[in-house]
Scaffold this active site. Structure first.
Site, PDB file in Angstrom:
ATOM      1  N   PRO A   1       9.988  -6.746  -0.804  1.00 24.17           N
ATOM      2  CG  PRO A   1      10.270  -5.680  -2.869  1.00 24.17           C
ATOM      3  CD  PRO A   1      10.902  -6.680  -1.946  1.00 24.17           C
ATOM      4  CB  ALA A   2       3.947  -6.330  -1.408  1.00 20.68           C
TER       5      ALA A   2
ATOM      6  CB  CYS B   1      -1.987   0.626   8.540  1.00 20.36           C
ATOM      7  SG  CYS B   1      -0.689   1.862   8.459  1.00 20.36           S
TER       8      CYS B   1
ATOM      9  CD  GLU C   1       8.727   0.789  10.637  1.00 20.93           C
ATOM     10  OE1 GLU C   1       7.765   1.235   9.991  1.00 20.93           O
ATOM     11  OE2 GLU C   1       9.466  -0.122  10.229  1.00 20.93           O
TER      12      GLU C   1
ATOM     13  CD  GLU D   1       5.123   0.188  12.899  1.00 23.50           C
ATOM     14  OE1 GLU D   1       3.907   0.390  13.087  1.00 23.50           O
ATOM     15  OE2 GLU D   1       6.006   0.741  13.574  1.00 23.50           O
TER      16      GLU D   1
ATOM     17  CG  ASN E   1      -0.451   0.025   2.486  1.00 22.56           C
ATOM     18  OD1 ASN E   1       0.711  -0.353   2.675  1.00 22.56           O
ATOM     19  ND2 ASN E   1      -1.208   0.472   3.466  1.00 22.56           N
TER      20      ASN E   1
HETATM   21  P1  NAD Z   1       0.265  -8.852   4.083  1.00 23.67           P
HETATM   22  O1  NAD Z   1       0.459  -9.162   5.517  1.00 23.67           O
HETATM   23  O2  NAD Z   1      -0.547  -9.772   3.273  1.00 23.67           O
HETATM   24  O3  NAD Z   1       1.677  -8.758   3.345  1.00 23.67           O
HETATM   25  C1  NAD Z   1       2.718  -7.928   3.821  1.00 23.67           C
HETATM   26  C2  NAD Z   1       4.048  -8.478   3.353  1.00 23.67           C
HETATM   27  O4  NAD Z   1       4.232  -9.754   3.948  1.00 23.67           O
HETATM   28  C3  NAD Z   1       4.144  -8.694   1.840  1.00 23.67           C
HETATM   29  O5  NAD Z   1       5.464  -8.388   1.450  1.00 23.67           O
HETATM   30  C4  NAD Z   1       3.890 -10.182   1.695  1.00 23.67           C
HETATM   31  O6  NAD Z   1       4.503 -10.741   0.546  1.00 23.67           O
HETATM   32  C5  NAD Z   1       4.557 -10.707   2.948  1.00 23.67           C
HETATM   33  N1  NAD Z   1       4.099 -12.020   3.410  1.00 23.67           N
HETATM   34  C6  NAD Z   1       2.876 -12.586   3.275  1.00 23.67           C
HETATM   35  N2  NAD Z   1       2.867 -13.796   3.857  1.00 23.67           N
HETATM   36  C7  NAD Z   1       4.108 -14.000   4.360  1.00 23.67           C
HETATM   37  C8  NAD Z   1       4.730 -15.047   5.098  1.00 23.67           C
HETATM   38  N3  NAD Z   1       4.075 -16.157   5.425  1.00 23.67           N
HETATM   39  N4  NAD Z   1       6.015 -14.897   5.448  1.00 23.67           N
HETATM   40  C9  NAD Z   1       6.694 -13.793   5.132  1.00 23.67           C
HETATM   41  N5  NAD Z   1       6.172 -12.756   4.469  1.00 23.67           N
HETATM   42  C10 NAD Z   1       4.889 -12.865   4.087  1.00 23.67           C
HETATM   43  O7  NAD Z   1      -0.282  -7.364   4.041  1.00 23.67           O
HETATM   44  P2  NAD Z   1      -0.665  -6.505   2.772  1.00 23.67           P
HETATM   45  O8  NAD Z   1      -1.980  -6.976   2.282  1.00 23.67           O
HETATM   46  O9  NAD Z   1       0.478  -6.438   1.802  1.00 23.67           O
HETATM   47  O10 NAD Z   1      -0.777  -5.054   3.407  1.00 23.67           O
HETATM   48  C11 NAD Z   1      -1.912  -4.614   4.060  1.00 23.67           C
HETATM   49  C12 NAD Z   1      -1.769  -4.760   5.562  1.00 23.67           C
HETATM   50  O11 NAD Z   1      -0.624  -4.076   6.017  1.00 23.67           O
HETATM   51  C13 NAD Z   1      -2.932  -4.140   6.311  1.00 23.67           C
HETATM   52  O12 NAD Z   1      -3.314  -4.973   7.377  1.00 23.67           O
HETATM   53  C14 NAD Z   1      -2.353  -2.843   6.843  1.00 23.67           C
HETATM   54  O13 NAD Z   1      -2.993  -2.324   7.975  1.00 23.67           O
HETATM   55  C15 NAD Z   1      -0.958  -3.239   7.128  1.00 23.67           C
HETATM   56  N6  NAD Z   1      -0.099  -2.062   7.165  1.00 23.67           N
HETATM   57  C16 NAD Z   1       0.373  -1.642   8.378  1.00 23.67           C
HETATM   58  C17 NAD Z   1       1.158  -0.514   8.453  1.00 23.67           C
HETATM   59  C18 NAD Z   1       1.687  -0.044   9.778  1.00 23.67           C
HETATM   60  O14 NAD Z   1       2.619   0.759   9.758  1.00 23.67           O
HETATM   61  N7  NAD Z   1       1.166  -0.477  10.899  1.00 23.67           N
HETATM   62  C19 NAD Z   1       1.484   0.208   7.298  1.00 23.67           C
HETATM   63  C20 NAD Z   1       0.980  -0.235   6.083  1.00 23.67           C
HETATM   64  C21 NAD Z   1       0.193  -1.389   6.036  1.00 23.67           C
END
Ligand code: NAD
Length: 487
Positions: free
Chosen positions: A185-186, A294, A468, A260, A161
């Site tokens: 990264p994602a 988030c 952070e 986070e 995001n």
């Molecule tokens: P996600 O948890 O699906 O993925 C985040 C990252 O984790 C991606 O790089 C993904 O490839 C990786 N990932 C997924 N499964 C994994 C595993 N088993 N092992 C290691 N890595 C893995 O989240 P998303 O859909 O990409 O992002 C949205 C989420 O992120 C929302 O819940 C949002 O609130 C949160 N977010 C939090 C903050 C914060 O600062 N608190 C900031 C931005 C987004």
């Protein structure tokens, strides 16, 4: 015009690299299609890292580690400062790239690039101010010296995001502290990460200090890195579900974690609030990144006396937003990241409507090949509907009515999350009282945007561990060492 020409037209193609970045080398590869969420078409393909690739990235980070930790802070600082400048000089290209692969409106993407670059400037400044401590023991037996050392090789995992800012918020403090890193990264938004790595090279980041690997197999790839005893830190931004899995994995090798995670921010408006200011703030808190943040306001609690006027104003503003492809100049609300995201929003809204909620604007996905959901306002939502408890991550604003301050605090805390919250009132005493009552890591008072590199960003409860940014952010990548000194 092909999509590749479109990328080249929007952004300098020299910014693009479609291979893994390990030890300063670009390794060509394929396997991860990157989609344009505005159209569903494939923009590019990037390399899909294996466990073996990831462990080579750890090797590269290890090879670079001792020299980097010994590089004088001033020099580390100047590299980060140059990286900030390059991102700033290339802001328009980066913003377009973000908009292409993430879908966010260009105005949001420009805001993200500026915010992302600021983490490099902030940590360029912090690199030269790493704190230490010297004390006398109460017994007078000896003196205490506390030094901070770089924690070691750090694995950084970021969501789609904020493809630039979530990376710089980790790379900045890690490099300032003297750590080498592997960024994962994602897979939805890898182009921005690779483009930034190119700029890092140009800024003088030595080979192996920053490595970037993209993968469709994040579990095994990350687990292999966490099991490697050379890796000492995991800094993760993403969903609470994945965060929990990673905390369990990191526990096996006792790796330090910063997390986070998800949010479910309440936005509380009291009768005495400045209505226009509250509506302006609501639009920012809800619609930055079309709600894919988030910190996005997920639940609007509005006091009975101002409720109807707030709903009317919010509905009008939401209905007036221009929906379109992120990279079209006049777009205010771009597409969601994927079809799955639209389906999840649709399910949450449909369930609320089945249970008595009513959409004053929007309320159903838009047809077409892009992943569009329109700005939506819901009223009469039951407080126990799923939409009140789950992250919507989209442009939907459910509005709930409340009567008293105590009720507002109780409703705000009725969630497992505790990342961000917002309160609007002209009474500062009340704002602070409510702030103390709400379980949250961050609170906006008469303000819809709180993110700032100079402030500690993070949550309580299921929203995460650690902070952070700010003056303490660098310590997430450092270990305290205590020297007991005989007098
Ligand atoms: P996600 O948890 O699906 O993925 C985040 C990252 O984790 C991606 O790089 C993904 O490839 C990786 N990932 C997924 N499964 C994994 C595993 N088993 N092992 C290691 N890595 C893995 O989240 P998303 O859909 O990409 O992002 C949205 C989420 O992120 C929302 O819940 C949002 O609130 C949160 N977010 C939090 C903050 C914060 O600062 N608190 C900031 C931005 C987004």
């Amino acid at each position: 015009m092909t999509l590749h020409t479109k990328i080249a037209g929007y952004a300098d193609p020299s910014l693009h690299a479609h291979g893994l970045y390990i030890g300063g080398q670009w390794e060509k590869g394929a396997g991860i299609p990157v989609l344009d969420p505005s159209t569903g078409e494939v923009l590019a393909e990037v390399a899909d890292a294996s466990v073996e690739n990831a462990l080579r990235a750890v090797d590269a980070a290890e090879t670079a580690a001792s020299q980097w930790r010994q590089t004088p802070p001033r020099q580390r600082s100047e590299i980060l400062r140059r990286w900030f400048q390059l991102m700033t000089d290339r802001a328009e290209e980066l913003a377009t790239l973000i908009s292409l692969e993430n879908g966010k409106a260009l105005a949001d993407a420009r805001g993200e690039v500026a915010y992302a670059a600021e983490f490099f400037r902030w940590y360029a400044e912090e690199a030269t101010r790493i704190p230490g401590e010297y004390r006398h023991t109460p017994s007078g037996s000896h003196n205490i010296l506390v030094d901070h050392e770089p924690i070691g090789i750090s694995v950084l995992i970021t969501p789609w995001n904020f493809p630039a800012a979530m990376a710089t918020r980790k790379i900045g403090p890690a490099l300032a502290a003297g750590c080498t890193v592997i960024l994962k990264p994602a897979s939805e938004t890898p182009l921005t990460a690779y483009a930034m790595a190119r700029l890092g090279e140009e800024a003088g980041v030595p080979a192996g200090v920053v490595n970037v690997v993209t993968t469709t197999n994040p579990g095994p790839v990350t687990n292999a890195m966490l099991a490697d005893p050379r890796v000492r830190k995991l800094s993760f931004t993403g969903s609470t579900g994945v965060g929990r899995i990673l905390l369990a994995e990191a526990a096996k090798s006792v790796v330090s974690c910063s997390m986070e995670l998800g949010g479910n921010a309440p936005f509380v408006v009291f009768d005495d609030a400045d209505l226009d200011a509250a509506l302006d703030g609501a639009m920012v808190a809800k619609m930055r990144n079309a709600g894919e943040a988030c910190t996005a306001a997920n639940r609007f609690y509005v006091q009975a006396g101002i409720h109807d006027a707030f709903v009317e104003g919010l509905s009008k503003r939401m209905a007036g937003l221009k929906i379109g492809k992120g990279y079209d100049a006049d777009t205010q609300c771009g597409p969601m990241i994927a079809t799955k995201a639209v389906q999840k929003i649709d399910q949450l809204v449909s369930e609320a409507v089945r249970r008595g909620a009513r959409a004053t604007t929007g309320g159903a996905p838009l047809p077409g090949s892009g992943y569009f959901y329109p700005p939506t306002v819901l009223v009469d939502v039951p407080v126990d509907a799923s939409i009140a408890h789950e992250e919507i991550f989209g442009p939907v604003a459910p509005v709930y009515r409340f009567e008293s301050e105590e009720e507002a605090i109780r409703l705000a805390n009725d969630t497992e999350y505790g990342l961000a919250a917002y309160v609007y009132t002209r009474d500062m005493k009340r704002a602070m009282r409510v702030g103390r009552g709400i379980e949250t890591g961050m609170l906006g008072i008469n303000r819809g945007l709180m993110s700032d590199p100079a402030a500690p960003f993070g949550g309580v409860k299921q929203s995460g561990l650690g902070r952070e940014g700010g003056v303490t952010g660098i310590l997430e990548f450092m270990e305290a060492k205590y020297y007991a000194i005989e007098l």
